[in-house]
Design a protein around this motif. Structure first.
Motif, PDB file in Angstrom:
ATOM      1  N   ALA A  19       0.838  -1.204   0.000  1.00  0.00           N
ATOM      2  CA  ALA A  19       0.000   0.000   0.000  1.00  0.00           C
ATOM      3  C   ALA A  19       0.869   1.247   0.000  1.00  0.00           C
ATOM      4  O   ALA A  19       0.548   2.242  -0.639  1.00  0.00           O
ATOM      5  N   PRO A  38      -5.101   8.456  -7.156  1.00  0.00           N
ATOM      6  CA  PRO A  38      -6.319   7.729  -7.519  1.00  0.00           C
ATOM      7  C   PRO A  38      -6.700   6.695  -6.465  1.00  0.00           C
ATOM      8  O   PRO A  38      -5.978   6.510  -5.482  1.00  0.00           O
ATOM      9  N   GLY A  40      -6.877   3.555  -4.298  1.00  0.00           N
ATOM     10  CA  GLY A  40      -5.888   2.512  -4.033  1.00  0.00           C
ATOM     11  C   GLY A  40      -4.451   2.994  -4.036  1.00  0.00           C
ATOM     12  O   GLY A  40      -3.525   2.195  -3.899  1.00  0.00           O
ATOM     13  N   GLY A  42      -2.855   4.655  -1.796  1.00  0.00           N
ATOM     14  CA  GLY A  42      -2.214   4.549  -0.483  1.00  0.00           C
ATOM     15  C   GLY A  42      -2.486   5.749   0.409  1.00  0.00           C
ATOM     16  O   GLY A  42      -1.912   5.855   1.499  1.00  0.00           O
ATOM     17  N   LYS A  43      -3.372   6.626   0.010  1.00  0.00           N
ATOM     18  CA  LYS A  43      -3.653   7.858   0.758  1.00  0.00           C
ATOM     19  C   LYS A  43      -4.167   7.575   2.171  1.00  0.00           C
ATOM     20  O   LYS A  43      -3.635   8.093   3.157  1.00  0.00           O
ATOM     21  N   THR A  45      -4.045   4.835   3.879  1.00  0.00           N
ATOM     22  CA  THR A  45      -3.034   4.111   4.648  1.00  0.00           C
ATOM     23  C   THR A  45      -2.034   5.090   5.258  1.00  0.00           C
ATOM     24  O   THR A  45      -1.683   4.983   6.443  1.00  0.00           O
ATOM     25  N   GLU A 161      -9.969  12.800   2.120  1.00  0.00           N
ATOM     26  CA  GLU A 161     -11.006  13.058   1.108  1.00  0.00           C
ATOM     27  C   GLU A 161     -12.222  13.762   1.709  1.00  0.00           C
ATOM     28  O   GLU A 161     -13.338  13.237   1.666  1.00  0.00           O
ATOM     29  N   GLN A 193      -8.875  13.236  -4.424  1.00  0.00           N
ATOM     30  CA  GLN A 193      -8.774  12.771  -5.805  1.00  0.00           C
ATOM     31  C   GLN A 193      -9.065  13.923  -6.751  1.00  0.00           C
ATOM     32  O   GLN A 193      -9.043  13.758  -7.952  1.00  0.00           O
ATOM     33  N   GLU A 317      -9.859  -1.862  -6.266  1.00  0.00           N
ATOM     34  CA  GLU A 317      -9.588  -1.862  -4.834  1.00  0.00           C
ATOM     35  C   GLU A 317     -10.789  -1.338  -4.052  1.00  0.00           C
ATOM     36  O   GLU A 317     -11.456  -0.425  -4.472  1.00  0.00           O
ATOM     37  N   ALA A 319     -12.109   0.687  -0.917  1.00  0.00           N
ATOM     38  CA  ALA A 319     -11.597   1.709  -0.015  1.00  0.00           C
ATOM     39  C   ALA A 319     -11.545   1.183   1.400  1.00  0.00           C
ATOM     40  O   ALA A 319     -12.476   0.519   1.856  1.00  0.00           O
ATOM     41  N   ALA A 320     -10.436   1.450   2.082  1.00  0.00           N
ATOM     42  CA  ALA A 320     -10.293   0.960   3.461  1.00  0.00           C
ATOM     43  C   ALA A 320     -11.105   1.814   4.413  1.00  0.00           C
ATOM     44  O   ALA A 320     -11.353   2.972   4.153  1.00  0.00           O
TER      45      ALA A 320
HETATM   46  N1  ATP Z   1      -6.770  -3.268   5.854  1.00  0.00           N
HETATM   47  C1  ATP Z   1      -6.375  -3.606   4.628  1.00  0.00           C
HETATM   48  N2  ATP Z   1      -6.248  -4.898   4.272  1.00  0.00           N
HETATM   49  C2  ATP Z   1      -5.861  -5.245   3.036  1.00  0.00           C
HETATM   50  N3  ATP Z   1      -5.536  -4.373   2.068  1.00  0.00           N
HETATM   51  C3  ATP Z   1      -5.632  -3.085   2.351  1.00  0.00           C
HETATM   52  C4  ATP Z   1      -6.066  -2.622   3.645  1.00  0.00           C
HETATM   53  N4  ATP Z   1      -6.066  -1.271   3.641  1.00  0.00           N
HETATM   54  C5  ATP Z   1      -5.668  -0.895   2.395  1.00  0.00           C
HETATM   55  N5  ATP Z   1      -5.396  -1.975   1.628  1.00  0.00           N
HETATM   56  C6  ATP Z   1      -4.893  -1.949   0.242  1.00  0.00           C
HETATM   57  O1  ATP Z   1      -3.842  -1.025   0.177  1.00  0.00           O
HETATM   58  C7  ATP Z   1      -3.909  -0.247  -1.014  1.00  0.00           C
HETATM   59  C8  ATP Z   1      -3.994   1.234  -0.660  1.00  0.00           C
HETATM   60  O2  ATP Z   1      -5.241   1.491  -0.034  1.00  0.00           O
HETATM   61  P1  ATP Z   1      -5.656   2.909   0.535  1.00  0.00           P
HETATM   62  O3  ATP Z   1      -6.958   2.739   1.210  1.00  0.00           O
HETATM   63  O4  ATP Z   1      -4.533   3.483   1.319  1.00  0.00           O
HETATM   64  O5  ATP Z   1      -5.828   3.723  -0.816  1.00  0.00           O
HETATM   65  P2  ATP Z   1      -6.463   5.180  -1.036  1.00  0.00           P
HETATM   66  O6  ATP Z   1      -5.450   5.945  -1.794  1.00  0.00           O
HETATM   67  O7  ATP Z   1      -6.931   5.717   0.240  1.00  0.00           O
HETATM   68  O8  ATP Z   1      -7.680   4.853  -2.008  1.00  0.00           O
HETATM   69  P3  ATP Z   1      -9.153   5.548  -2.111  1.00  0.00           P
HETATM   70  O9  ATP Z   1      -8.992   6.723  -3.014  1.00  0.00           O
HETATM   71  O10 ATP Z   1      -9.977   4.483  -2.792  1.00  0.00           O
HETATM   72  O11 ATP Z   1      -9.617   5.870  -0.736  1.00  0.00           O
HETATM   73  C9  ATP Z   1      -5.107  -0.771  -1.778  1.00  0.00           C
HETATM   74  O12 ATP Z   1      -4.657  -1.709  -2.712  1.00  0.00           O
HETATM   75  C10 ATP Z   1      -5.945  -1.429  -0.717  1.00  0.00           C
HETATM   76  O13 ATP Z   1      -6.738  -2.463  -1.256  1.00  0.00           O
END
Ligand code: ATP
Ligand code: MG
Length: 320
Positions: A19, A38, A40, A42-43, A45, A161, A193, A317, A319-320
């Motif tokens: 991530a 975009p 996934g 990693g924002k 995280t 976001e 985004q 992906e 969203a977490a």
């Molecule tokens: N708890 C988790 N378990 C498994 N995979 C995870 C977990 N959290 C995040 N991921 C994976 O890590 C990657 C980054 O996720 P993250 O949520 O940080 O992205 P994001 O930039 O916030 O996306 P979004 O714009 O959709 O919110 C993704 O591939 C996601 O599927």
């Protein structure tokens, strides 16, 4: 001045998904750092690690000079985070929620009521103050959530976001609130985004894609990185569009395109635009309008990543 946020080589993996794959970020105190990427990328995280909700696998993250792992409690006392952290009660009214949070943070009852009133006013929620939070619209809920996260006047505020899904008016209102907080000295890390949002609010932007920072700098620097200007010409007769493209390509060897009734010509400098314009005039093509624009951040993103920021189609992906 010391950096309010300092991230070095941050890594976080979930199974075989990296991530975060070695992310560096810095934000001077009192600035707004926009983290753009975009789905996934990693924002979330990164925000969860910085706000002490998750541990990194490798690398370091400091907030206000404090290591987010070793000094998690101190960090938590000094930051605000929108989202799960605030813990709004659906059954309590907007006002009751804010009073409760202020009381939990140690304010007296009159202090808590005064702070709640101030925040309801500022976030344009006075009319909904005595309605249960569970009955708020999405935009109202987002504003209440933000209000809850600043009850304690955080030194660093994380907004993940904050305006996704809001209408333009609510989005503008939220931007104003963020600007007010920054004017009072709060450092803000904002993920988005929306390129326009980063352009509007951020002093510096880190563009992340697939867990890596692929570009960073002030909005204007990012635009310069992609380079050049764009000449737009709208002919009186739409049938003349292909001719404009041929004329532009023949004059400066540009890769002109047709977009929404305009010929869009990338030019290196204003002189090239002038050359194209005089050729068009000689050819006798009448223009309804023309203009020379800087590239938008959307074009910047496309150039840097090969895909558009708001396109969700390629990735699946969750969203977490
Ligand atoms: N708890 C988790 N378990 C498994 N995979 C995870 C977990 N959290 C995040 N991921 C994976 O890590 C990657 C980054 O996720 P993250 O949520 O940080 O992205 P994001 O930039 O916030 O996306 P979004 O714009 O959709 O919110 C993704 O591939 C996601 O599927
Ligand atoms: Mg996210």
């Amino acid at each position: 001045m010391r950096h309010a946020i300092e991230v070095r080589g941050l890594v976080k993996a979930f199974g075989d998904v990296r991530a975060l794959d070695g992310v560096d970020l810095t934000a001077p105190a009192g600035s707004v750092l926009g983290v753009l990427g975009p789905n996934g990328a990693g924002k979330t995280t990164a925000v969860r690690i910085l706000s002490t909700l998750t541990h990194p696998d490798a690398g370091t993250a400091r907030v206000l000079g404090l290591d987010v792992v070793a000094k998690a409690d101190e960090v938590r006392d000094r930051i605000g985070l929108t989202g799960q952290y605030a813990g709004l009660d659906e059954n309590l009214t907007g006002e009751q929620n804010l009073v409760l949070i202020a009381r939990l943070l140690g304010a007296s009852r009159p202090q808590a009521k005064a702070r709640a009133a101030e925040l309801l006013e500022r976030f344009d929620l006075v009319h909904a103050a005595s309605r249960p939070a569970g009955k708020y619209s999405g935009g109202m809920r987002r504003r209440l959530d933000l209000a809850a996260s600043v009850v304690r006047r955080p030194e660093v505020l994380f907004l993940d976001e904050p305006t996704t899904g809001l209408d333009p008016k609510s989005r503008g209102g939220l931007w104003d609130v963020v600007r007010d907080l920054v004017a009072e000295g709060t450092t803000v890390l904002l993920t988005t985004q929306y390129l326009e949002e980063a352009d509007q609010l951020a002093d510096s932007i880190a563009v992340i894609d697939a867990g890596r920072v692929i570009a960073s700098g002030a909005p204007a620097e990012l635009k310069r990185m992609v380079g050049g200007l764009v000449l737009r010409m709208r002919p009186v007769r739409p049938e003349a569009l292909p001719q404009l493209v041929v004329l532009a390509d023949g004059t400066i060897g540009a890769a002109a395109k047709i977009e929404e009734g305009e010929a869009v010509v990338p030019v290196a400098h204003a002189g090239e635009a002038t050359a194209v314009m005089s050729r068009v005039t000689q050819a006798g093509v009448d223009l309804a309008s023309f203009g020379l624009d800087e590239p938008t951040l959307d074009e910047v993103f496309l150039t840097l990543t090969g895909h558009r920021a708001e396109s969700n189609d390629e990735k699946e992906e969750v969203a977490a």
